[in-house]
Design an enzyme around this catalytic site. Structure first.
Site, short mmCIF file in Angstrom:
data_model
loop_
_atom_site.label_atom_id
_atom_site.label_comp_id
_atom_site.label_asym_id
_atom_site.label_seq_id
_atom_site.Cartn_x
_atom_site.Cartn_y
_atom_site.Cartn_z
N ASP A 127 -2.96 -10.33 12.91
CA ASP A 127 -3.17 -8.99 13.16
C ASP A 127 -2.32 -8.43 14.28
O ASP A 127 -2.31 -8.96 15.27
CB ASP A 127 -4.87 -8.87 13.75
CG ASP A 127 -4.97 -7.04 13.96
OD1 ASP A 127 -4.27 -6.50 14.53
OD2 ASP A 127 -6.29 -6.69 13.48
N ASN A 163 0.87 -1.16 0.02
CA ASN A 163 0.12 -0.08 0.01
C ASN A 163 0.71 1.33 0.01
O ASN A 163 1.86 1.13 -0.10
CB ASN A 163 -0.97 -0.13 1.08
CG ASN A 163 -0.29 -0.17 2.58
OD1 ASN A 163 0.70 0.91 2.85
ND2 ASN A 163 -0.25 -1.14 3.29
N PHE A 202 -4.38 2.85 15.19
CA PHE A 202 -4.98 3.86 13.91
C PHE A 202 -5.95 2.99 13.10
O PHE A 202 -6.08 1.89 12.93
CB PHE A 202 -3.58 4.20 12.81
CG PHE A 202 -2.74 5.34 13.48
CD1 PHE A 202 -1.94 5.14 14.34
CD2 PHE A 202 -2.71 6.49 12.76
CE1 PHE A 202 -1.02 6.19 14.98
CE2 PHE A 202 -2.10 7.68 13.14
CZ PHE A 202 -1.14 7.46 14.11
O1 PMT Z 1 2.76 5.96 6.56
P1 PMT Z 1 2.28 7.38 6.06
O2 PMT Z 1 2.41 7.62 4.56
O3 PMT Z 1 2.70 8.51 6.95
O4 PMT Z 1 0.78 7.13 6.29
C1 PMT Z 1 0.14 7.08 7.54
C2 PMT Z 1 -1.05 6.11 7.68
C3 PMT Z 1 -2.17 6.66 6.73
C4 PMT Z 1 -0.51 4.71 7.16
C5 PMT Z 1 -1.19 6.21 9.24
O5 PMT Z 1 -1.87 7.36 9.69
C6 PMT Z 1 -2.23 5.29 9.53
O6 PMT Z 1 -3.77 5.45 9.44
N1 PMT Z 1 -2.21 3.96 9.87
C7 PMT Z 1 -3.06 2.73 9.96
C8 PMT Z 1 -3.46 2.05 8.57
C9 PMT Z 1 -4.34 1.09 8.51
O7 PMT Z 1 -3.94 0.27 7.84
O8 PMT Z 1 -5.14 1.13 9.43
P2 PMT Z 1 -6.34 -0.27 9.71
O9 PMT Z 1 -7.55 0.30 9.87
O10 PMT Z 1 -6.27 -0.95 8.41
O11 PMT Z 1 -5.67 -1.11 10.97
C10 PMT Z 1 -6.17 -0.84 12.35
C11 PMT Z 1 -5.03 -0.78 13.27
O12 PMT Z 1 -4.86 -2.23 13.35
C12 PMT Z 1 -3.84 -0.19 12.89
O13 PMT Z 1 -3.28 0.42 13.83
C13 PMT Z 1 -3.05 -1.34 12.19
O14 PMT Z 1 -1.48 -1.06 12.34
C14 PMT Z 1 -3.35 -2.58 12.96
N2 PMT Z 1 -3.52 -3.63 12.13
C15 PMT Z 1 -4.04 -3.86 10.89
C16 PMT Z 1 -3.85 -5.08 10.28
C17 PMT Z 1 -3.01 -5.98 10.87
N3 PMT Z 1 -2.93 -7.40 10.02
N4 PMT Z 1 -2.37 -5.80 11.90
C18 PMT Z 1 -2.47 -4.54 12.44
O15 PMT Z 1 -1.88 -4.51 13.79
#
Ligand code: PMT
Length: 408
Positions: free
Chosen positions: A305, A209, A322
């Protein structure tokens, strides 16, 4: 990191890197600081007072016994009315004079008279830098609380290779910001995830991504500036390792989960800013797959996750996630706050102007059990500080469970 409302005294001494000092002044001002400049006599062989005065937007001071400057500026005024002093570049000579408490010119006199924190960026020939006397002098300044910014390594103006280059202005700004930052996270070990992951189909193709790592790296830098021990687990991105941060590079969601599971044991705070892939190809070919005729289907399976499974919920551990969303931002973020048992979630509407992936700014809403707070468009450095302010507040609410340094 920002320096709004801070006054920085930049001391420029007589090394070749002094020619970069206007760039340092500009970077400090761009970070919000007022910059006052003191030039030594030998620095003026490399850069003119007029050049620095023009970029600083105010007179520069050069002579201890200049009557005009002493009446209008005054070395005690300079010593008292600044928040932080940066000496960049710092020659072996000024380092030696400072280490023995000499005060034979304006800069060294100000250094003795000030109570402001001092940041020193030595830059010189590699053999001079590695000389035991210079190292002893730097170590002595360190024991007196001065922050030493290690020089970069590379080709030097004198023709040699090795450590001795003045670091980029951005690194110096970060060091200055760290010197004036509140040290409210000294008890914490903060683990930050950042950047994208890569999920390989074969040795040359992957799913990924647009995450650049900027948001997570800003959090890591800000946490280190506030006194935390910081471990940064970063997916593939082109940002350099932040100083004073233990950076571990990983590739896939599985790598990230394994690393966070291992390194996270000592963390008192976990902040998951990484954009981790939710799915990966069900099989990974060992050789580059050849093109086949017609449409093709890709079978995917779930990735671990990281934040929900690799981060053990321990008493006292604060876990921040996030949520990058394109619709129903708050509602979806709240769902993740509950499902992943987080203490705080940073809802990130990645469709907003200036927000999300691969930009220097962000627009976020901080959501926890007590409610939500929508922040305006801010630099990622400022968003990082706002998140850490919340972490410090969460810690203050439950000090009895703070793990503290003894558990690291
Ligand atoms: O890196 P940049 O270019 O500065 O951009 C910043 C960002 C947009 C990446 C950042 O601000 C952000 O929003 N990060 C989270 C992105 C995301 O994938 O969110 P999610 O809604 O898919 O995941 C929710 C949370 O679970 C996040 O804290 C993520 O790190 C975590 N996660 C998700 C999937 C997974 N398999 N494992 C996880 O730990």
């Amino acid at each position: 990191m920002r320096l709004d409302g801070k006054t920085v005294l930049l001391g420029v001494t007589g090394g070749i890197a002094a020619y970069k000092s206007p760039e340092v002044v500009r970077a400090l001002r761009q970070a919000g600081a007022r910059v006052r400049v003191v030039l030594t006599r030998s620095a003026q062989e490399f850069v003119t007072p007029l050049a620095l005065q023009t970029v600083a937007g105010e007179p520069v001071a050069a002579e201890l016994f200049d009557l005009t400057q002493e009446s209008e500026i005054g070395h005690i005024d300079l010593a008292d009315n600044v928040d932080v002093i940066l000496i960049a570049p710092a020659t072996a000579n000024v380092v030696a004079k400072a280490a023995v408490g000499m005060a034979d010119d304006l800069l060294t006199t100000v250094l003795l008279a000030t109570r402001a924190p001092v940041v020193v960026a030595p830059a010189m020939n590699v053999h001079m830098y590695e000389n035991a006397l210079v190292q002893e002098n730097l170590a002595k300044l360190g024991t007196h609380g001065w922050q030493i910014v290690q020089p970069d390594s590379g080709a030097l103006a004198c023709g040699y290779e090795g450590p001795g280059r003045l670091p980029d202005a951005a690194v110096l700004v970060d060091a200055v910001a760290a010197a004036v930052a509140p040290k409210d996270l000294v008890q914490e070990t903060v683990l930050v995830t950042a950047g994208p992951t890569r999920e390989y189909l074969d040795p040359v193709r992957f799913l990924s991504n647009r995450s650049s790592g900027k948001m997570g790296f800003a959090i890591a830098r800000a946490a280190a500036a506030r006194g935390a021990r910081v471990v940064l687990v970063a997916g593939p991105c082109s940002l350099p390792d932040p100083r004073a941060v233990e950076t571990i590079r990983v590739d896939s969601a599985e790598d990230m989960a394994a690393t966070v599971g291992r390194e996270g044991r000592r963390a008192t705070v976990v902040i998951a800013a990484a954009a981790v892939a939710d799915y990966r190809p069900a099989t990974r070919e060992t050789q580059k797959s050849a093109k086949k005729k017609g449409a093709s289907r890709l079978a995917l399976e779930e990735t671990p996750d990281v934040v929900a499974t690799a981060v053990a919920r321990k008493p006292g551990r604060i876990v921040v996630g996030f949520a990058a969303e394109t619709s129903d931002v708050e509602e979806r973020a709240r769902g993740k706050l509950d499902r992943k048992a987080l203490d705080l979630i940073v809802a990130n509407d990645v469709t907003a102007e200036g927000a999300g992936f691969d930009v220097d700014t962000n627009v976020v809403t901080l959501i926890d059990a007590s409610g939500s707070e929508a922040l305006p468009l801010l630099s990622k450095d400022d968003v990082a500080d706002a998140i850490l302010d919340r972490v410090a507040r969460l810690r203050a609410k439950r000090p009895e469970s703070a793990p503290g340094r003894k558990n690291r």
